[in-house]
Design an enzyme around this catalytic site. Structure first.
Site, PDB file in Angstrom:
ATOM      1  N   ARG A 143      26.960  21.129  -5.021  1.00  0.00           N
ATOM      2  CA  ARG A 143      25.863  20.711  -4.036  1.00  0.00           C
ATOM      3  C   ARG A 143      25.271  19.237  -4.121  1.00  0.00           C
ATOM      4  NH1 ARG A 143      20.035  22.808  -2.622  1.00  0.00           N
ATOM      5  NH2 ARG A 143      20.007  22.897  -0.415  1.00  0.00           N
ATOM      6  N   ILE A 169      19.149  19.800   4.401  1.00  0.00           N
ATOM      7  CA  ILE A 169      20.339  20.620   4.130  1.00  0.00           C
ATOM      8  C   ILE A 169      19.594  21.945   3.632  1.00  0.00           C
ATOM      9  CG2 ILE A 169      19.880  19.733   1.684  1.00  0.00           C
ATOM     10  CD1 ILE A 169      22.736  20.415   1.049  1.00  0.00           C
ATOM     11  N   SER A 170      20.241  22.999   4.327  1.00  0.00           N
ATOM     12  CA  SER A 170      19.523  24.509   4.259  1.00  0.00           C
ATOM     13  C   SER A 170      19.547  24.810   2.789  1.00  0.00           C
ATOM     14  CB  SER A 170      20.414  25.379   5.034  1.00  0.00           C
ATOM     15  OG  SER A 170      20.189  24.989   6.332  1.00  0.00           O
ATOM     16  N   LYS A 171      18.586  25.666   2.543  1.00  0.00           N
ATOM     17  CA  LYS A 171      18.550  26.463   1.078  1.00  0.00           C
ATOM     18  C   LYS A 171      19.876  27.071   0.927  1.00  0.00           C
ATOM     19  CE  LYS A 171      14.946  28.974   1.680  1.00  0.00           C
ATOM     20  NZ  LYS A 171      13.918  30.107   1.493  1.00  0.00           N
TER      21      LYS A 171
END
Length: 322
Positions: A143, A169-171
């Site tokens: 990530r 950017i999503s969790k």
């Protein structure tokens, strides 16, 4: 000398020699000081100086000098050309072995380790993510390669991070949850992602599905996703620059559709591109109000079943391209 003369001059010639007069006043003091200084100089000259031992020098094979005396070696060592002009690089003094290591580099190396990602996966498992394919994909995709270098230290925290252009950017927990809901234990053939962003979720999907199609409406993000994915050499992702609300009718139907932006409802065009038995996962709700993660299953050609699940917060789903 006759007795008469002796009586007239009672002193002999030697008696007339006078004793030298002692200097008086300041002149006397200066003369005394000069005498004392001369005495000290005379005494110092009489004591031989301690001579340092002389060590014979040996000639080096290539014209240098080998000196057994370290002090002499340092004194006679020839200077390298341009040594006086060169300054130590990197901010640390030459010869300073106690200089602190590069903390940023050490931190980056730690972030790339599998152990750091495994800790993130353990948290996902503890929060209820059970699909081994999803957990393996989250463990495999780095990530930190999809966020700005200044945010790399937060890459494996369960937090949404900005990626520019008012997008995020999503969790990790949300990414894993949405993919697990979309897969539902099935073998996925084709998956459509709406909102490529930086490309992270597409990379995770590529390890769960055979083919991944992803649409991004913001051109700079579309280009950035391509750059982020290139080092990973992912062969089964097809990126598209376009309006996500329209979908990709030419590539439909899809076994799963994952929407990474919140709209007031799910666009009809996307529902139509879902295969029979397919699953669509999307946040639904107002930007300023409550958003709910929603699962839509297509049970028949003209029938869909909706389930409202978790409260979430996403950027808005918009039309058009920029």
């Amino acid at each position: 000398m006759s007795g008469e003369r002796a009586k007239r001059f009672p002193l002999a010639l030697e008696d007339l020699k006078r004793e030298p007069r002692k200097p008086e006043g300041r002149v006397a003091e200066r003369q005394a000081a000069g005498d004392a200084a001369r005495q000290r100089l005379t005494a110092a000259a009489a004591v031989p100086a301690a001579a340092s031992p002389i060590v014979p020098e040996r000639r080096a094979p290539h014209g240098g000098v080998f000196a057994a005396n370290p002090a002499r070696a340092k004194q006679h060592a020839p200077a390298a050309p341009g040594a006086a002009k060169r300054a130590p690089q990197g901010g640390a003094k030459q010869g300073d072995r106690s200089a602190a290591p590069n903390v940023a580099l050490s931190g980056a190396l730690a972030l790339t380790s599998e152990r750091v990602r495994e800790r993130m996966v353990e948290r996902l498992r503890a929060n209820g993510v059970a699909d081994p394919r999803v957990l393996a994909a989250m463990s495999a995709v780095p990530r930190h390669m999809f966020v700005d270098p200044g945010l790399a230290a937060q890459a494996y925290e369960d937090a949404a991070l900005p990626i520019g252009h008012q997008q995020t950017i999503s969790k990790p927990s949300v990414v894993a949850r949405m993919i697990e809901l979309a897969a539902a234990g099935r073998a996925l053939e084709r998956v459509l992602e709406i909102g490529t962003g930086c490309g992270y979720q597409a990379a995770v999907l590529s390890r769960v599905a055979r083919d991944v199609y992803s649409i991004e409406r913001v051109k700079p993000l579309y280009e950035r996703a391509k750059l982020n994915l290139r080092p990973l050499r992912v062969p089964n992702i097809r990126l598209h620059y376009g309006d996500g609300r329209v979908g990709l009718p030419a590539a439909a139907p899809f076994d799963a559709i994952v929407i990474a932006a919140a709209g007031l409802d799910v666009p009809r065009a996307l529902l139509e591109q879902l295969a029979i038995g397919g699953r669509l996962v999307a946040p639904v709700g107002e930007q300023a109000g409550e958003q709910v993660l929603t699962l839509v299953e297509r049970v028949a050609p003209a029938q869909w079943r909706e389930s409202r699940l978790d409260r979430v917060f996403f950027v808005p789903l918009k039309s058009g391209v920029i």
